[in-house]
Design an enzyme around this catalytic site. Structure first.
Site, mmCIF file in Angstrom:
data_model
loop_
_atom_site.group_PDB
_atom_site.id
_atom_site.type_symbol
_atom_site.label_atom_id
_atom_site.label_comp_id
_atom_site.label_asym_id
_atom_site.label_seq_id
_atom_site.Cartn_x
_atom_site.Cartn_y
_atom_site.Cartn_z
ATOM 1 N N ARG A 92 76.610 109.430 132.775
ATOM 2 C CA ARG A 92 75.778 109.578 131.585
ATOM 3 C C ARG A 92 74.872 110.799 131.742
ATOM 4 O O ARG A 92 73.651 110.699 131.843
ATOM 5 C CB ARG A 92 74.986 108.305 131.348
ATOM 6 C CG ARG A 92 75.878 107.095 131.091
ATOM 7 C CD ARG A 92 75.115 105.794 131.001
ATOM 8 N NE ARG A 92 76.025 104.663 130.805
ATOM 9 C CZ ARG A 92 75.654 103.405 130.652
ATOM 10 N NH1 ARG A 92 74.354 103.098 130.686
ATOM 11 N NH2 ARG A 92 76.545 102.444 130.474
ATOM 12 N N TYR A 137 72.717 105.781 126.160
ATOM 13 C CA TYR A 137 73.299 105.260 124.927
ATOM 14 C C TYR A 137 73.037 106.246 123.783
ATOM 15 O O TYR A 137 72.096 107.039 123.812
ATOM 16 C CB TYR A 137 72.670 103.916 124.558
ATOM 17 C CG TYR A 137 73.207 102.719 125.303
ATOM 18 C CD1 TYR A 137 73.956 102.855 126.478
ATOM 19 C CD2 TYR A 137 72.961 101.430 124.835
ATOM 20 C CE1 TYR A 137 74.448 101.745 127.149
ATOM 21 C CE2 TYR A 137 73.439 100.306 125.498
ATOM 22 C CZ TYR A 137 74.186 100.473 126.662
ATOM 23 O OH TYR A 137 74.667 99.374 127.316
ATOM 24 N N ARG A 140 64.423 100.249 127.094
ATOM 25 C CA ARG A 140 65.789 100.775 127.056
ATOM 26 C C ARG A 140 66.431 100.290 125.770
ATOM 27 O O ARG A 140 65.826 99.583 124.997
ATOM 28 C CB ARG A 140 66.606 100.365 128.282
ATOM 29 C CG ARG A 140 66.569 101.404 129.425
ATOM 30 C CD ARG A 140 67.921 101.534 130.134
ATOM 31 N NE ARG A 140 68.985 101.927 129.221
ATOM 32 C CZ ARG A 140 70.261 101.561 129.374
ATOM 33 N NH1 ARG A 140 70.627 100.793 130.389
ATOM 34 N NH2 ARG A 140 71.179 101.959 128.499
ATOM 35 N N GLU A 182 82.288 95.899 121.544
ATOM 36 C CA GLU A 182 80.875 95.573 121.708
ATOM 37 C C GLU A 182 80.031 96.800 121.402
ATOM 38 O O GLU A 182 80.538 97.913 121.276
ATOM 39 C CB GLU A 182 80.576 95.018 123.101
ATOM 40 C CG GLU A 182 80.976 95.884 124.271
ATOM 41 C CD GLU A 182 80.727 95.177 125.602
ATOM 42 O OE1 GLU A 182 81.038 93.987 125.710
ATOM 43 O OE2 GLU A 182 80.199 95.832 126.512
ATOM 44 N N GLU A 183 78.723 96.583 121.236
ATOM 45 C CA GLU A 183 77.740 97.646 121.004
ATOM 46 C C GLU A 183 78.176 98.613 119.904
ATOM 47 O O GLU A 183 78.223 99.832 120.086
ATOM 48 C CB GLU A 183 77.447 98.388 122.302
ATOM 49 C CG GLU A 183 76.743 97.513 123.330
ATOM 50 C CD GLU A 183 76.451 98.197 124.643
ATOM 51 O OE1 GLU A 183 75.630 97.656 125.405
ATOM 52 O OE2 GLU A 183 77.038 99.267 124.924
ATOM 53 N N ASP A 199 84.238 107.864 124.898
ATOM 54 C CA ASP A 199 83.565 106.991 125.855
ATOM 55 C C ASP A 199 83.384 107.688 127.200
ATOM 56 O O ASP A 199 83.953 108.749 127.468
ATOM 57 C CB ASP A 199 84.360 105.690 126.035
ATOM 58 C CG ASP A 199 83.464 104.505 126.383
ATOM 59 O OD1 ASP A 199 82.279 104.723 126.721
ATOM 60 O OD2 ASP A 199 83.948 103.364 126.325
ATOM 61 N N ASP A 233 84.844 99.940 123.795
ATOM 62 C CA ASP A 233 85.846 99.103 124.460
ATOM 63 C C ASP A 233 85.548 99.167 125.948
ATOM 64 O O ASP A 233 85.760 100.190 126.591
ATOM 65 C CB ASP A 233 87.253 99.625 124.156
ATOM 66 C CG ASP A 233 88.354 98.772 124.775
ATOM 67 O OD1 ASP A 233 88.116 98.175 125.856
ATOM 68 O OD2 ASP A 233 89.462 98.719 124.211
ATOM 69 N N GLY A 249 90.073 100.733 126.958
ATOM 70 C CA GLY A 249 90.173 102.066 126.383
ATOM 71 C C GLY A 249 88.938 102.921 126.508
ATOM 72 O O GLY A 249 87.814 102.431 126.396
ATOM 73 N N ASP A 258 68.874 94.060 132.691
ATOM 74 C CA ASP A 258 68.988 94.023 131.232
ATOM 75 C C ASP A 258 68.365 92.788 130.600
ATOM 76 O O ASP A 258 67.781 92.862 129.527
ATOM 77 C CB ASP A 258 70.468 94.078 130.815
ATOM 78 C CG ASP A 258 71.090 95.434 131.097
ATOM 79 O OD1 ASP A 258 70.345 96.423 131.153
ATOM 80 O OD2 ASP A 258 72.324 95.492 131.257
ATOM 81 N N ARG A 259 68.532 91.622 131.230
ATOM 82 C CA ARG A 259 68.237 90.368 130.533
ATOM 83 C C ARG A 259 67.189 89.554 131.289
ATOM 84 O O ARG A 259 67.480 88.913 132.294
ATOM 85 C CB ARG A 259 69.531 89.557 130.360
ATOM 86 C CG ARG A 259 70.564 90.270 129.486
ATOM 87 C CD ARG A 259 71.853 89.474 129.352
ATOM 88 N NE ARG A 259 72.472 89.204 130.643
ATOM 89 C CZ ARG A 259 73.188 90.076 131.331
ATOM 90 N NH1 ARG A 259 73.369 91.309 130.866
ATOM 91 N NH2 ARG A 259 73.728 89.738 132.488
#
Length: 469
Positions: A371, A406, A118, A276-277, A324, A293, A297, A151-152
């Site tokens: 998404r 993404y 990913r 971020e990102e 977004d 954001d 936002g 993710d981690r």
């Protein structure tokens, strides 16, 4: 002809032949000596002075073989001077985007050993483009692929292949990372690789294949970076990193790196509330980033980075058609250029946009809530006029019935201008597709074009019923 005449004739011919041979040997000797000395000289394009070739470069030189009668001479050709990229050319004028690459990783996983990944992205060195992604330490048809929605984990690594080559078993694992960014400064690759405990992660800075520097978590809350390419100008690379809450105030810093070494760190300043990102691109003489954001936002933050004096400014994209997901419908969405719009700001997705004079090109999911699908378009006045909503040149990249994920930007330098390209992550598997236990992705890539183009949809395309569970 009497005997004396014969002797004289033979002697004359022999003397002539000997003289010619002697002259040829002198010519060969002169040529050999000349080439011997010239092989250690090269013309500097900067000032036309003769510069000695460094011995360490000789192993990379091209060898030409020059044949003179029975003598073989090797002539060393001095290589081109390798320079840092400065990205000073103007941005290409485009009418839209044309298809460039698609790796079909999920479809190929049905019958081959392909990595579970990913957070993909694309970045180019001066001669070639590469695709990156964060692997899960397993292939798809492998029981370790169960529950790879997380993710981690310590097994995640940054993968790197030529663009269009799926991440097969022979893929290079660049570093250990569950968050990353990569860029080429004109001389070598820089990789920023984050891994470790959520409350005390480490970012490693790897340049030209060597670990050069590192930095630890400064807020003890998931140190993370861009998940797309960083940008280098005249040898200074910039990367945006955030540590802190994903749904509240966080500490964002911009790191300036030279050949892998951190030379300066600037705090975020300006009106952006949460960053971020980031998807960053060169905007000579600086760097510009469009970010996520995840707090307040659904309009995207803009971060402007001054590479010379390390100053930072930030605001939001002016377009009232916001980028977004989730977001309000286009009739009620808004942006005033300075502040978050406080519309469905909590949660979000990595995305991109870039300025074109007073206008803005942008991409986003077609669905305002999930998404799903992907579209691009240009907003007239979207860079300079608050709440502008005049949309032109819309294209469907992925139809609304198919999943996306993404997306991010990367830049490609041409002969006369800098082109903007983007990739879209095509997520498959969990959480939505519960028949399988894995989560992975493929990608599709488009680049700006000044020509005409047609229509279509480029989804992942794998039949989930044919996939390993």
């Amino acid at each position: 002809m009497n005997p004396n005449q014969k002797i004289i004739t033979i002697g004359s011919v022999s003397l002539t032949i000997a003289t010619v041979c002697f002259l040829m040997q002198i010519a060969i000797l002169v040529t050999t000596v000349t080439l011997h000395f010239k092989q250690y000289e090269c013309d500097s394009p900067a000032n036309n002075q003769v510069m000695p070739c460094e011995p360490i470069i000789i192993e990379r030189n091209i060898t030409e073989i020059v044949y003179l009668t029975n003598t073989t001479i090797e002539k060393e050709i001095c290589p081109k001077l390798v320079e840092y990229r400065n990205w000073s050319k103007p941005q290409c004028k485009i009418t839209g985007f044309a298809p460039f690459s698609k790796d079909n990783s999920i479809r190929l996983s049905a019958g081959g050993d392909i990595w579970v990944t990913r957070e993909p992205y694309v970045s180019c060195d001066p001669g070639k483009c590469y695709q990156f992604a964060l692997g899960q330490g397993t292939t798809l048809d492998n029981k370790h692929s169960n529950d790879t929605i997380h993710d981690r984990i310590p097994h995640r690594t940054l993968l790197m292949n030529e663009l269009g080559v799926p991440f097969h078993l022979g893929t290079r694992q660049v570093c250990i990372a569950w968050s990353s960014s990569s860029c080429h400064d004109g001389k070598a690759w820089l990789h920023v690789c984050v891994t470790g405990d959520d409350k005390n992660a480490t970012a490693s800075f790897i340049y030209d294949g060597r670990l050069v520097d590192s930095i630890g978590s400064w807020s003890q809350n998931i140190l993370r970076t861009q998940e797309s390419e960083c940008v280098c100008i005249n040898g200074t690379c910039t990367v945006v990193m955030t540590d802190g809450s994903a749904s509240g105030r966080a500490d964002t810093r911009i790191l300036f790196i030279e050949e892998g070494k951190i030379v300066h760190i600037s705090p975020l300043s300006g009106s952006a509330q949460h960053v971020e990102e980031c998807s960053c691109y060169p905007r000579y003489p600086g760097v510009r980033c469009i970010c996520r954001d995840n707090w307040k936002g659904s309009n995207r933050p803009v971060v402007d980075i001054n590479v010379k004096d390390y100053s930072i400014d930030s605001r939001y994209v002016c377009s009232g058609l916001v980028g977004d997901t989730p977001r309000n419908n286009d009739r009620s969405s808004n942006s005033n250029c300075r502040n978050p719009n406080n519309d469905k700001g909590n949660h979000g997705v990595k995305g991109w946009a870039f300025d074109d004079g007073n206008d803005v090109w942008m991409g986003r999911t077609i669905s305002k809530d999930s998404r799903s699908g992907y579209e691009t378009f240009k907003v007239i006045g979207g860079w300079s006029t608050p709440n502008s909503k005049s949309q032109i040149n819309r294209q469907v990249i992925v139809d609304s019935d198919n999943r996306s994920g993404y997306s991010g930007i990367f830049s490609v330098e041409g002969k006369s201008c800098i082109n903007r390209c983007f990739y879209v992550e095509l997520i498959r598997g969990r959480e939505q597709e519960t028949r399988v236990w894995w989560t992975s992705n493929s990608i599709v890539v488009f680049c700006g074009t000044s020509g005409t183009y047609g229509t279509g949809s480029w989804p992942d395309g794998a039949d989930i019923n044919l996939m390993p569970i």
